[in-house]
Write a protein that holds these residues in place. Structure first.
Motif, short mmCIF file in Angstrom:
data_model
loop_
_atom_site.label_atom_id
_atom_site.label_comp_id
_atom_site.label_asym_id
_atom_site.label_seq_id
_atom_site.Cartn_x
_atom_site.Cartn_y
_atom_site.Cartn_z
N SER A 183 30.50 37.68 30.63
CA SER A 183 29.89 36.82 29.62
C SER A 183 30.78 36.68 28.38
O SER A 183 30.77 35.64 27.71
N ALA A 184 31.57 37.71 28.07
CA ALA A 184 32.45 37.67 26.90
C ALA A 184 33.59 36.67 27.07
O ALA A 184 34.27 36.34 26.09
N LEU A 185 33.81 36.20 28.29
CA LEU A 185 34.92 35.26 28.55
C LEU A 185 34.48 33.81 28.54
O LEU A 185 35.29 32.92 28.83
N ALA A 186 33.24 33.53 28.22
CA ALA A 186 32.75 32.15 28.27
C ALA A 186 33.63 31.22 27.45
O ALA A 186 33.85 31.43 26.25
N GLY A 187 34.17 30.21 28.10
CA GLY A 187 34.99 29.22 27.42
C GLY A 187 36.39 29.68 27.08
O GLY A 187 37.16 28.91 26.48
N ALA A 188 36.76 30.89 27.44
CA ALA A 188 38.08 31.42 27.08
C ALA A 188 39.17 30.79 27.93
O ALA A 188 38.93 30.30 29.05
N GLN A 189 40.39 30.79 27.39
CA GLN A 189 41.56 30.38 28.15
C GLN A 189 42.19 31.63 28.76
O GLN A 189 42.64 32.52 28.04
N ILE A 190 42.19 31.70 30.08
CA ILE A 190 42.65 32.90 30.79
C ILE A 190 44.15 32.80 31.06
O ILE A 190 44.62 31.83 31.66
N GLN A 191 44.89 33.82 30.61
CA GLN A 191 46.32 33.88 30.91
C GLN A 191 46.60 34.68 32.19
O GLN A 191 47.45 34.31 32.99
N SER A 192 45.88 35.79 32.36
CA SER A 192 46.07 36.60 33.56
C SER A 192 44.85 37.48 33.77
O SER A 192 44.12 37.79 32.83
N ALA A 193 44.64 37.87 35.03
CA ALA A 193 43.52 38.76 35.36
C ALA A 193 43.93 39.61 36.55
O ALA A 193 44.40 39.08 37.58
N THR A 194 43.77 40.92 36.41
CA THR A 194 44.20 41.86 37.45
C THR A 194 43.05 42.79 37.81
O THR A 194 42.50 43.48 36.95
N LEU A 195 42.68 42.80 39.08
CA LEU A 195 41.68 43.73 39.61
C LEU A 195 42.41 44.99 40.05
O LEU A 195 43.38 44.92 40.80
N ARG A 196 41.91 46.16 39.59
CA ARG A 196 42.54 47.43 39.94
C ARG A 196 41.53 48.34 40.64
O ARG A 196 40.40 48.51 40.17
N LEU A 197 41.99 48.94 41.75
CA LEU A 197 41.20 49.91 42.49
C LEU A 197 42.00 51.20 42.61
O LEU A 197 43.20 51.17 42.90
#
Length: 222
Positions: free
Chosen positions: A75-89
């Motif tokens: 929800s904190a990303l609503a309308g944001a411009q995303i540069q990168s996103a990394t899922l970590r396990l």
């Protein structure tokens, strides 16, 4: 010339300390912790594993087959411009060889208590093939395209599914779930927050959508 003693007409307001929306938004990086995770297993088609502290991807011909589901509150990303996103396990158990990893966006709601192999959510928007790399303490997956989509409407984001090939000999990879609070699944996102572009609105003697720390008013005289 005499000073008005009745209605005063403001001509100029000089403001200091304008609110953040009137300034250029700055890029930032935040790490989100999984809010729900589980795995579904073809060998246990009606069993739910949402309270387990490990997440299993079993690669092979059914019933030796399982998939991971993981969700985040974006929800904190609503309308944001995303540069990168990394899922970590965080890896707990490695297969004996590296295997392909198939990541897809989950397209409908699910719960840890309700998700089973027979009742697993649908998926869409598959990401480019990645790898479950053997003997790697932390696996990182680029999920930028999925999070770009999610930022447009976080309420329609239901998480990410991880799977692998589903034929041939069985290999098992296990990862820490959110029940292992020291090493849960995380999503690291670099983004520019949405900016409220609405400027000050002046109506009569009322000014809206602006916060002031100081002001100087100059009034007309005759």
């Amino acid at each position: 010339m005499r000073r008005l003693t009745g209605l005063l007409l403001p001509l100029i307001i000089i403001a200091a300390g304008l609110p953040a929306p009137l300034l250029a938004a700055q890029s930032q990086t935040n790490t989100f912790t999984a809010t729900a995770d589980t795995y579904v297993h073809a060998g246990y088609p009606t069993s739910a594993f949402g309270t387990q502290d490990l997440l299993y991807v079993v690669l092979g011909t059914p019933p030796n087959r399982s998939r991971i589901l993981v969700n985040f509150d974006l929800s904190a990303l609503a309308g944001a411009q995303i540069q990168s996103a990394t899922l970590r396990l965080q890896m707990y158990q490695s297969g004996t060889t590296s295997m392909p990893a198939f990541l897809s966006r989950i397209s409908e709601p699910w719960t840890e208590a309700g998700a089973t192999w027979n009742a697993q959510p649908a998926t869409t928007s598959s990401l480019p093939e990645a790898q479950f790399t053997k003997s790697t303490p932390t696996l990182a997956f680029d999920v930028t395209p999925t999070i770009v989509e999610a930022a447009a409407d976080p309420s329609s984001f239901y998480g990410i599914e991880l799977a692998s090939r589903e034929t041939g000999n069985a290999f098992t990879f296990a990862f820490s779930s959110r029940e292992r609070t020291a090493s849960p699944p995380t999503l690291e996102v670099t983004y520019t927050p949405a900016v409220d572009t609405a400027g000050p609105v002046v109506s009569g003697t009322t000014i809206e959508n602006i916060g002031l720390t100081s002001a100087v008013a100059v009034f007309s005289t005759d």
